[in-house]
Design a protein around this motif. Structure first.
Motif, PDB file in Angstrom:
ATOM      1  N   ALA A 144       0.846  -1.197   0.000  1.00  0.00           N
ATOM      2  CA  ALA A 144       0.000   0.000   0.000  1.00  0.00           C
ATOM      3  C   ALA A 144       0.877   1.242   0.000  1.00  0.00           C
ATOM      4  O   ALA A 144       2.076   1.183   0.252  1.00  0.00           O
ATOM      5  CB  ALA A 144      -0.920   0.007   1.226  1.00  0.00           C
ATOM      6  N   ARG A 145       0.256   2.382  -0.278  1.00  0.00           N
ATOM      7  CA  ARG A 145       1.005   3.640  -0.200  1.00  0.00           C
ATOM      8  C   ARG A 145       1.475   3.904   1.221  1.00  0.00           C
ATOM      9  O   ARG A 145       2.544   4.457   1.434  1.00  0.00           O
ATOM     10  CB  ARG A 145       0.136   4.795  -0.693  1.00  0.00           C
ATOM     11  CG  ARG A 145      -0.093   4.773  -2.197  1.00  0.00           C
ATOM     12  CD  ARG A 145      -1.021   5.897  -2.639  1.00  0.00           C
ATOM     13  NE  ARG A 145      -1.216   5.842  -4.080  1.00  0.00           N
ATOM     14  CZ  ARG A 145      -2.089   5.034  -4.674  1.00  0.00           C
ATOM     15  NH1 ARG A 145      -2.847   4.230  -3.934  1.00  0.00           N
ATOM     16  NH2 ARG A 145      -2.206   5.019  -5.982  1.00  0.00           N
ATOM     17  N   GLU A 146       0.644   3.543   2.184  1.00  0.00           N
ATOM     18  CA  GLU A 146       1.036   3.666   3.588  1.00  0.00           C
ATOM     19  C   GLU A 146       0.645   2.400   4.324  1.00  0.00           C
ATOM     20  O   GLU A 146      -0.540   2.072   4.398  1.00  0.00           O
ATOM     21  CB  GLU A 146       0.365   4.866   4.276  1.00  0.00           C
ATOM     22  CG  GLU A 146       0.750   6.215   3.719  1.00  0.00           C
ATOM     23  CD  GLU A 146      -0.260   6.700   2.697  1.00  0.00           C
ATOM     24  OE1 GLU A 146      -1.445   6.316   2.795  1.00  0.00           O
ATOM     25  OE2 GLU A 146       0.131   7.440   1.785  1.00  0.00           O
ATOM     26  N   THR A 147       1.622   1.697   4.833  1.00  0.00           N
ATOM     27  CA  THR A 147       1.390   0.577   5.741  1.00  0.00           C
ATOM     28  C   THR A 147       1.835   1.050   7.113  1.00  0.00           C
ATOM     29  O   THR A 147       3.036   1.176   7.384  1.00  0.00           O
ATOM     30  CB  THR A 147       2.189  -0.666   5.314  1.00  0.00           C
ATOM     31  OG1 THR A 147       1.736  -1.104   4.031  1.00  0.00           O
ATOM     32  CG2 THR A 147       2.015  -1.793   6.323  1.00  0.00           C
ATOM     33  N   TRP A 148       0.879   1.341   7.975  1.00  0.00           N
ATOM     34  CA  TRP A 148       1.201   1.983   9.244  1.00  0.00           C
ATOM     35  C   TRP A 148       1.903   1.042  10.209  1.00  0.00           C
ATOM     36  O   TRP A 148       1.595  -0.150  10.287  1.00  0.00           O
ATOM     37  CB  TRP A 148      -0.068   2.538   9.886  1.00  0.00           C
ATOM     38  CG  TRP A 148      -0.547   3.774   9.200  1.00  0.00           C
ATOM     39  CD1 TRP A 148      -1.591   3.895   8.335  1.00  0.00           C
ATOM     40  CD2 TRP A 148       0.033   5.078   9.304  1.00  0.00           C
ATOM     41  NE1 TRP A 148      -1.700   5.195   7.893  1.00  0.00           N
ATOM     42  CE2 TRP A 148      -0.719   5.941   8.469  1.00  0.00           C
ATOM     43  CE3 TRP A 148       1.111   5.598  10.012  1.00  0.00           C
ATOM     44  CZ2 TRP A 148      -0.423   7.293   8.337  1.00  0.00           C
ATOM     45  CZ3 TRP A 148       1.408   6.947   9.882  1.00  0.00           C
ATOM     46  CH2 TRP A 148       0.643   7.776   9.055  1.00  0.00           C
ATOM     47  N   ILE A 149       2.832   1.615  10.952  1.00  0.00           N
ATOM     48  CA  ILE A 149       3.569   0.898  11.994  1.00  0.00           C
ATOM     49  C   ILE A 149       3.123   1.477  13.335  1.00  0.00           C
ATOM     50  O   ILE A 149       3.162   2.698  13.536  1.00  0.00           O
ATOM     51  CB  ILE A 149       5.085   1.072  11.818  1.00  0.00           C
ATOM     52  CG1 ILE A 149       5.514   0.600  10.423  1.00  0.00           C
ATOM     53  CG2 ILE A 149       5.847   0.311  12.898  1.00  0.00           C
ATOM     54  CD1 ILE A 149       6.916   1.051  10.038  1.00  0.00           C
ATOM     55  N   PHE A 150       2.695   0.603  14.238  1.00  0.00           N
ATOM     56  CA  PHE A 150       2.153   1.028  15.524  1.00  0.00           C
ATOM     57  C   PHE A 150       3.119   0.686  16.652  1.00  0.00           C
ATOM     58  O   PHE A 150       3.887  -0.273  16.572  1.00  0.00           O
ATOM     59  CB  PHE A 150       0.801   0.361  15.774  1.00  0.00           C
ATOM     60  CG  PHE A 150      -0.290   0.843  14.853  1.00  0.00           C
ATOM     61  CD1 PHE A 150      -1.188   1.809  15.266  1.00  0.00           C
ATOM     62  CD2 PHE A 150      -0.411   0.339  13.563  1.00  0.00           C
ATOM     63  CE1 PHE A 150      -2.192   2.266  14.419  1.00  0.00           C
ATOM     64  CE2 PHE A 150      -1.405   0.787  12.711  1.00  0.00           C
ATOM     65  CZ  PHE A 150      -2.301   1.756  13.137  1.00  0.00           C
ATOM     66  N   ALA A 151       3.048   1.483  17.719  1.00  0.00           N
ATOM     67  CA  ALA A 151       3.934   1.264  18.867  1.00  0.00           C
ATOM     68  C   ALA A 151       3.609  -0.038  19.580  1.00  0.00           C
ATOM     69  O   ALA A 151       4.498  -0.678  20.152  1.00  0.00           O
ATOM     70  CB  ALA A 151       3.830   2.436  19.841  1.00  0.00           C
ATOM     71  N   LEU A 381      -2.026  -0.831  -6.177  1.00  0.00           N
ATOM     72  CA  LEU A 381      -1.688  -0.887  -4.764  1.00  0.00           C
ATOM     73  C   LEU A 381      -2.958  -1.108  -3.955  1.00  0.00           C
ATOM     74  O   LEU A 381      -4.073  -0.908  -4.446  1.00  0.00           O
ATOM     75  CB  LEU A 381      -1.002   0.408  -4.339  1.00  0.00           C
ATOM     76  CG  LEU A 381       0.295   0.743  -5.081  1.00  0.00           C
ATOM     77  CD1 LEU A 381       0.867   2.058  -4.577  1.00  0.00           C
ATOM     78  CD2 LEU A 381       1.314  -0.383  -4.924  1.00  0.00           C
ATOM     79  N   ALA A 382      -2.807  -1.527  -2.721  1.00  0.00           N
ATOM     80  CA  ALA A 382      -3.965  -1.778  -1.866  1.00  0.00           C
ATOM     81  C   ALA A 382      -4.841  -0.535  -1.809  1.00  0.00           C
ATOM     82  O   ALA A 382      -4.358   0.572  -1.578  1.00  0.00           O
ATOM     83  CB  ALA A 382      -3.502  -2.167  -0.466  1.00  0.00           C
TER      84      ALA A 382
END
Length: 666
Positions: A144-151, A381-382
């Motif tokens: 995807a354009r943004e695959t978020w990373i979480f704490a 992309l997703a």
């Protein structure tokens, strides 16, 4: 200017954050466009909208708590995030009041103090590297354009960064949990958790991963992070002696296809051995040692590409008029003529333009991407909604800029694959020749003041062979470390350079040391000082300047940033960094634009940011919509020097309390 289609930071509660270079308040508010490809193109007016294919169940199934359809969060979570965000304010908002001198503050305001709230929880150990070559490597990839990373392994945790499509990162073998994530939350390298689902996959050979595998070049990252770049998966770095027969990815250059469709002359496609030196190049101003790439980097094909790009992370092109169509796949000759009715006349004009003195040829062609072979469409992309039968996804908007993953020949024309995985004909664009300007990195024995030549035909006085003084050329924007002394020669004030030469005071911009360092500039603390009147930027470590350059701040100077195109003043922290991100304006604006993958973006308050500008070369002159524009080489260096750090495979990082301090003043 705004960042299109980018949801930013609701989980870390910034309510006033507009991810853009701001527009005057009287202009219409920006609205979020439809999902890509609509986010990337404008549909042709003469064509009916193509039917949309049903999304692949493996990538974008029904939106459920177990597998959210989108890179952000499952239904219900976004509303909670927005409610949290609306209850807070930008922590630096009250430091931007008119008349506040950020350098005079006795201590850092509480909202800018690192109170430890950004520390990451230690829930799981990081992934471990395999001990033997036979041991399995565990990785995941972004689609995807943004695959978020979480704490933490849950959607309501704060976001600490994101991956871009094609990024492959190490992960732990087993998920750390499956809370609202059917595919599992995986701990990745070097920190954080990613949900396997709509925006990430364990299949690192996914077509979207393969198509987006070329990563953005970060010219100065290797110096700070590693002694040498890693070779492509399963390959060794190519020796420099072999580069002449390789394309820019290190692969054998394909034979030129049979010329058809009135192909451009050979000169148009031939990349020069080296870009011609620009008039404002300042190689003498940059010390060789601090900026020199490691020896291993110099042997890699990426080093050749980085030198050609002059600091930019990709090859960039700007659309010509009429704007290019954006194809979903490689079109046949008949399809090109149908989609581009003016093709014959256009190719004649393009051939003429290719003979112009200022023509910039594209880089040598790559092999055709394997995902486009046999008439296959580029994978979306997703989140993209593409019909499998679509040929033309739309047309580029007026004044558009694109970043290219690769360029290749097809039916006698050169095409490029954009980072949005669309195919565009390069003869309807112009290749960007980035600014050769860069500032001066200050060694231990070199300090301020430093002067930059502000006139194109300035000269300096140097000792002559027979005594006296003689004139020598001074390149436009050349940096000269000064001794601090001045002399009058012929009734005109001159400044003395450290090499003993003299330069007219009215021919240069002089950047002086601060009368005294701010009380909060403690030893070792990184901070940035921007002067709007001088159009200068100085990077400091404590009280010691380490880098000085020229910038372009808001076009309206010291005006009100809420109603004019002026840069905000005050003391801030960099909180969000993007290797690249797209910025655009509304079509109704007096200055519409659509700049994809603006490089090295660093937001410090609301919509104000540092970023490279590939569309102009007027650094040292107010020019922007409110952001601080830098030359590509300066932006690339500053991006790696500041915090929060962006790890090698990541495309962005976020931190409210650990970012580099930014002072902006008249």
């Amino acid at each position: 200017m705004r960042v299109r289609g980018f949801l930013l930071l609701p989980t870390i509660a910034l309510s006033a954050l507009n991810v853009s270079c701001p527009r005057p308040a009287s202009e219409p508010a920006a609205t979020s466009p439809a999902p890509a490809p609509a986010s990337a193109v404008t549909a042709p007016a003469s064509a009916a909208e193509p039917p949309l294919a049903a999304p692949s169940p493996s990538l974008a199934g029904p939106a459920t708590a177990a597998d959210p359809a989108g890179p952000a969060a499952p239904p219900g979570v976004s509303a909670a995030m927005d409610a949290t965000a609306s209850a807070t304010t930008d922590p630096a908002a009250d430091l931007a009041a008119p008349g506040v001198d950020p350098l005079a503050l006795p201590v850092l305001p509480p909202q800018l103090v690192d109170d430890g709230s950004d520390e990451l929880p230690r829930l799981d150990p990081p992934p471990t590297a395999p001990l033997t070559p036979k041991e399995e490597v565990h990785e995941l990839a972004s689609i995807a354009r943004e695959t978020w990373i979480f704490a933490e392994p849950r959607w309501t945790s704060r976001r600490i960064g994101y991956l871009r499509a094609g990024a492959v990162v190490a992960r732990r073998p087993e998920p750390s949990g499956r809370e609202s994530c059917a595919g599992g939350w995986y701990r990745i390298e070097p920190s954080g958790y990613v949900c396997i689902g709509a925006s990430a996959t364990l299949n690192i050979h996914d077509l979207a991963v393969e198509a987006s595998s070329r990563r953005a070049i970060r010219r100065f990252f290797a110096q700070a992070a590693s002694p040498a770049p890693s070779a492509p998966r399963g390959e060794a770095a190519a020796p420099r002696a072999e580069l002449a027969s390789l394309d820019l990815r290190g692969e054998a250059a394909p034979a030129a296809p049979h010329a058809r469709l009135g192909a451009l002359p050979a000169a148009a496609d031939a990349a020069p051995a080296a870009l011609p030196a620009a008039a404002d190049a300042t190689p003498a101003a940059l010390p060789a040692a601090p900026d020199a790439a490691p020896a291993a980097l110099a042997a890699a094909p990426e080093a050749e590409l980085a030198a050609w790009l002059n600091g930019l992370p990709y090859t960039y092109v700007m659309s010509r008029s009429p704007t290019p169509p954006l194809y979903a796949r490689l079109p046949s000759e008949d399809e090109q003529r149908a989609a581009e009715p003016d093709l014959g006349a256009h190719l004649l004009r393009a051939a003429t333009a290719a003979r112009a003195p200022d023509f910039v040829a594209p880089p040598p062609p790559d092999a055709t991407p394997s995902v486009l072979l046999y008439g296959r469409p580029a994978p979306g992309l997703a989140g993209d909604r593409r019909s499998p039968d679509a040929l033309v996804l739309g047309r580029a908007r007026t004044r558009s800029g694109f970043a290219l993953l690769s360029t290749f020949d097809h039916d006698g024309r050169r095409f490029g694959l954009t980072t949005d995985l669309t195919v565009l004909p390069l003869d309807r664009t112009r290749v960007i020749r980035p600014s050769a300007f860069s500032g001066l990195r200050l060694a231990e024995d070199v300090a301020l003041p430093v002067a930059f030549a502000k006139r194109r035909h300035a000269t300096r006085l140097v000792p002559g062979e027979r005594g006296g003084l003689t004139r020598a050329p001074l390149r436009f924007r050349e940096a000269l470390p000064l001794s601090g002394a001045s002399r009058r020669v012929g009734g005109i004030d001159h400044l003395e350079a450290r090499d003993g030469s003299l330069v007219r005071a009215d021919d240069v911009v002089r950047v002086d040391p601060l009368p005294r360092a701010p009380a909060w500039a403690v030893r070792g603390r990184k901070w940035i000082d921007v002067s709007i009147n001088q159009q200068s930027l100085v990077a400091y470590e404590g009280s010691r300047p380490v880098y000085v350059t020229l910038v372009s701040t808001g076009a309206d100077g010291l005006g009100d940033p809420k109603t004019t195109r002026s840069t905000i003043q005050g003391l801030f922290r960099i909180h969000t960094k993007h290797v690249t991100v797209t910025m655009d304006g509304d079509e109704e604006d007096e200055d519409p634009f659509d700049f994809r993958d603006v490089p090295f973006v660093q937001y410090f308050t609301e919509g104000f940011a540092f970023h490279a500008a590939y569309w102009h070369d007027e650094f040292g002159t107010p020019r922007s919509h409110g952001c601080v524009n830098l030359a590509p080489l300066d932006a690339a260096w500053l991006f790696e020097w500041t915090t929060p750090e962006v790890p090698a495979a990541w495309h962005g990082a976020l931190s409210l309390r650990k970012g580099t301090l930014v002072s902006i003043r008249p």
